[in-house]
Design a protein around this motif. Structure first.
Motif, short mmCIF file in Angstrom:
data_model
loop_
_atom_site.label_atom_id
_atom_site.label_comp_id
_atom_site.label_asym_id
_atom_site.label_seq_id
_atom_site.Cartn_x
_atom_site.Cartn_y
_atom_site.Cartn_z
N ASN A 108 -13.22 8.24 -21.18
CA ASN A 108 -14.46 8.58 -20.45
C ASN A 108 -14.25 8.48 -18.95
OD1 ASN A 108 -16.03 9.13 -22.64
ND2 ASN A 108 -17.17 7.19 -22.62
N TYR A 129 -14.95 11.64 -16.62
CA TYR A 129 -16.11 11.74 -15.74
C TYR A 129 -15.79 11.41 -14.28
CZ TYR A 129 -18.42 12.20 -20.22
OH TYR A 129 -18.78 12.65 -21.46
N ARG A 175 -25.67 12.61 -24.37
CA ARG A 175 -24.76 13.09 -23.32
C ARG A 175 -25.62 13.38 -22.10
NH1 ARG A 175 -20.65 17.03 -23.58
NH2 ARG A 175 -19.60 15.38 -22.47
N SER A 176 -25.18 12.95 -20.94
CA SER A 176 -26.01 13.18 -19.77
C SER A 176 -26.01 14.68 -19.45
CB SER A 176 -25.49 12.39 -18.56
OG SER A 176 -24.31 12.97 -18.10
N LEU A 199 -19.43 6.00 -27.18
CA LEU A 199 -19.94 4.69 -26.74
C LEU A 199 -20.71 3.98 -27.85
CD1 LEU A 199 -21.06 5.27 -23.05
CD2 LEU A 199 -19.14 3.93 -23.88
P1 ADP Z 1 -18.94 11.57 -24.78
O1 ADP Z 1 -18.14 12.04 -25.93
O2 ADP Z 1 -19.97 12.52 -24.34
O3 ADP Z 1 -18.09 11.07 -23.68
P2 ADP Z 1 -19.85 8.85 -25.03
O4 ADP Z 1 -20.68 8.21 -26.05
O5 ADP Z 1 -18.48 8.29 -24.82
O6 ADP Z 1 -19.78 10.38 -25.39
O7 ADP Z 1 -20.61 8.82 -23.68
C1 ADP Z 1 -21.97 9.19 -23.68
C2 ADP Z 1 -22.37 9.76 -22.33
O8 ADP Z 1 -22.31 8.70 -21.37
C3 ADP Z 1 -21.45 10.77 -21.76
O9 ADP Z 1 -21.76 12.06 -22.23
C4 ADP Z 1 -21.67 10.65 -20.29
O10 ADP Z 1 -22.82 11.36 -19.93
C5 ADP Z 1 -21.92 9.18 -20.10
N1 ADP Z 1 -20.72 8.43 -19.69
C6 ADP Z 1 -19.91 7.70 -20.46
N2 ADP Z 1 -18.93 7.14 -19.73
C7 ADP Z 1 -19.13 7.52 -18.46
C8 ADP Z 1 -18.45 7.26 -17.21
N3 ADP Z 1 -17.36 6.51 -17.15
N4 ADP Z 1 -18.97 7.82 -16.09
C9 ADP Z 1 -20.08 8.60 -16.15
N5 ADP Z 1 -20.76 8.88 -17.28
C10 ADP Z 1 -20.29 8.34 -18.43
#
Ligand code: ADP
Length: 569
Positions: free
Chosen positions: A470, A474, A517-518, A533
């Motif tokens: 991640n 990101y 997901r954001s 997560l």
């Molecule tokens: P994904 O497969 O979308 O990465 P996660 O469950 O790992 O799914 O993360 C969920 C959401 O949290 C991501 O889609 C992202 O929007 C946000 N996110 C996770 N880790 C980060 C990070 N290190 N920086 C910014 N946003 C993050």
């Protein structure tokens, strides 16, 4: 004072009344004057006493407030005073307005010896403009705290025609002040026909004005007290109503002290109390006591599921700052839980069923990739897409499987003694290529004193891989990702820090939610399932640790994971 009677005086000079006539004319004249004066003094004192007696009666009525209404009290008092003093009329005026320029007054109460007549309604005697009506003299004197008094002829003609009955012999008017504010006046007509009033009498009348003022003050205080009482009663009623509010709540509400005593429970909480075999005032036992203890220690609310009377309740043990109890709020969630079980079972079944065909798809696409020659470039491109999509699908299915397995308790922890430092370095090294492609500074730091300890390296690997991937995903090109493993007193802390896009305030609550997901992540075209997560959180908590993060948009994000540092099993 009583000894200054005319007879007393003669006794002082050693004469009898009959002897006065035999004195020389000057002495005779002098003696007659003295006797007149002393007679007057005697009369004055008697009259003053009468006034004082009348005053005593008035104060009893006023200060005891013996009658039901204030109006009744006033009538009683002016009637008594009028009778006792043998006055022709007593009247009370209340000012409507008092300014430096004018005084406006209205007749409020009046009593006449001829009968109990109130003239309150006489329109001509309402809203009288003192100065315009020619009573400027009165206003000046009374405002200064003085009295207006006089015998028939001394009363100016225009005043007589206005206020006083035509056969008026005497008039005395005293002011009424209430807390320094000139409230009004009390007047007495046709009293004391024998001569001009003396100081003691005037003082006694003035005292009546003071008494009247004190009575009004008392009335006002009583009214404000009553008002306060009413508002207190209203508040009590509101509180009672509020208390009823919880008892009427269809959702269970309870209050349990830190000593595990049930202080309060509403009707809806009865099945819960029954399931614990406790009543209000009794002590709870078992898992609830541990929960109360934990809430107290951690100062954090906790939620559990509890079964009672064939239903499942979600109970929130809410931490209440500065109090020695927890509030327990319940919600019946039987159907919700059933649906969740069905959903997990379905997810497990679906992902399981999908896994085998996906694996063969992946293999076959890889095989086709190998078999294709340079000439088949176009087909190769298509097969590459099939392969990539298959890999993504397989990852999604893996995540779904992990979640459903952990949730259904199908995942057994495989705790072994392992080296977290080595594991972390390995992961970082495996992911170096990804980081390099984006030109990231990618660093790992492990506390040198960290020893191998007991944990599940397979599951923890999944967590670290997810957090690091991640962080790389990101963070924009040229950024920085740092992984740190440090040692606390009884736990190990893993930190994954990046200088990436960060997480907005509004998203912070949702980040561990399934499939979240954001918007920014989606809009940036970054791949993901929104499951990583939530899997990480399930794993960390299953391993007895905690996961959380700090983040600022456009600055970066820092994830923290703690694990128990178990040197021995
Ligand atoms: P994904 O497969 O979308 O990465 P996660 O469950 O790992 O799914 O993360 C969920 C959401 O949290 C991501 O889609 C992202 O929007 C946000 N996110 C996770 N880790 C980060 C990070 N290190 N920086 C910014 N946003 C993050």
């Amino acid at each position: 004072m009583r000894q200054f009677t005319s007879r007393g005086l003669l006794a002082v000079v050693g004469m009898k009344a009959s002897q006065v006539g035999r004195c020389c004319p000057q002495i005779k004249q002098f003696m007659i004057e003295v006797m007149d004066t002393t007679t007057t003094i005697e009369g004055v004192l008697q009259r003053r006493d009468k006034i004082l007696v009348a005053l005593t009666g008035a104060s009893e009525v006023f200060l005891r407030g013996s009658l039901v209404t204030w109006q009744e009290n006033v009538f009683q008092v002016i009637k008594d005073v009028g009778h006792r003093l043998d006055v022709g009329r007593v009247f009370v005026c209340k000012h409507n307005e008092v300014t430096a320029e004018h005084v406006i007054t209205s007749l409020r109460y009046a009593w006449q010896a001829t009968g109990d007549v109130t003239q309150m309604d006489v329109p001509g005697l309402q809203q009288i403009h003192f100065q315009e009506a020619g009573f400027g003299r009165w206003a000046g004197k009374l405002y200064e705290g003085g009295v207006v008094s006089g015998r028939g002829v001394q009363i100016p003609q225009h005043e007589r025609t206005w206020f006083v009955s035509s056969d008026v012999q005497t008039l005395i008017v005293v002011p009424v002040f209430v807390e320094r504010e000139w409230w009004g006046l009390v007047g007495f007509e046709n009293y004391g026909l024998e001569g001009n009033w003396s100081e003691p009498e005037i003082e006694a009348f003035k005292t009546f004005g003071v008494l009247f003022g004190a009575a009004i003050r008392r009335k006002r205080m009583e009214e404000s007290l009553q008002h306060e009482q009413q508002s207190v009663m209203q508040k009590i009623k509101q509180i009672e109503d509020l208390a009823k509010f919880t008892s009427e709540d269809p959702l269970p509400v309870m209050r349990v002290s830190y000593e595990n005593v049930v202080f309060y429970a509403n009707r809806a909480a009865q099945p819960l109390l029954d399931s614990k075999q406790v009543t209000v005032g009794g002590t709870v036992t078992g898992d609830w006591t541990e929960l109360v203890e934990r809430v107290r220690e951690k100062q954090q609310s906790e939620e559990i599921d509890h079964e009672a009377a064939g239903q499942v309740y979600s109970l929130l043990f809410a931490y209440i700052p500065d109090e020695a109890y927890v509030n327990v709020y319940g919600r019946e969630v039987t159907r919700e839980r059933e649906a969740a079980v069905i959903k997990t079972q379905f997810m497990a079944m679906a992902s399981h069923q999908l896994r085998t065909p996906l694996t063969s798809l992946r293999w076959y696409s890889e095989l086709v990739q190998q078999k294709l020659t340079e000439a088949d470039a176009e087909v190769k491109e298509m097969v590459d897409i099939i392969h990539q999509t298959t890999v993504k699908l397989a990852e999604l299915v893996d995540d779904l499987l992990s979640i459903s397995r952990i949730e259904r308790g199908k995942v057994e922890l495989e705790i072994v003694q392992a080296n977290l430092g080595e594991l972390t370095r390995e992961i970082v090294s495996d992911m170096k290529v990804q980081a390099q492609t984006k030109g990231l500074v990618f660093e790992v730091e492990v506390a040198p004193e960290l020893q191998p300890f007991w944990f599940d390296p397979k599951l923890i690997r999944e967590v670290i891989v997810n957090l690091v991937s991640n962080a790389i995903k990101y963070t924009p090109d040229g950024g920085r990702v740092q992984v740190r493993v440090t040692l606390g007193e009884s736990q190990v802390l893993i930190e994954v820090e990046d200088s990436g896009m960060g997480i907005s305030e509004g998203d912070k609550q949702k980040i561990f939610g399934r499939f979240f997901r954001s918007q920014r992540a989606v809009e940036s075209g970054i791949d993901g399932t929104g499951l990583g997560l939530s899997v990480a959180k399930l794993i960390v908590e299953k391993c007895g640790g905690r996961i959380w993060f700090e983040s600022e948009e456009n600055v970066g994000t820092r994830f923290f994971v703690t694990l128990p540092y178990r040197k021995n099993l």
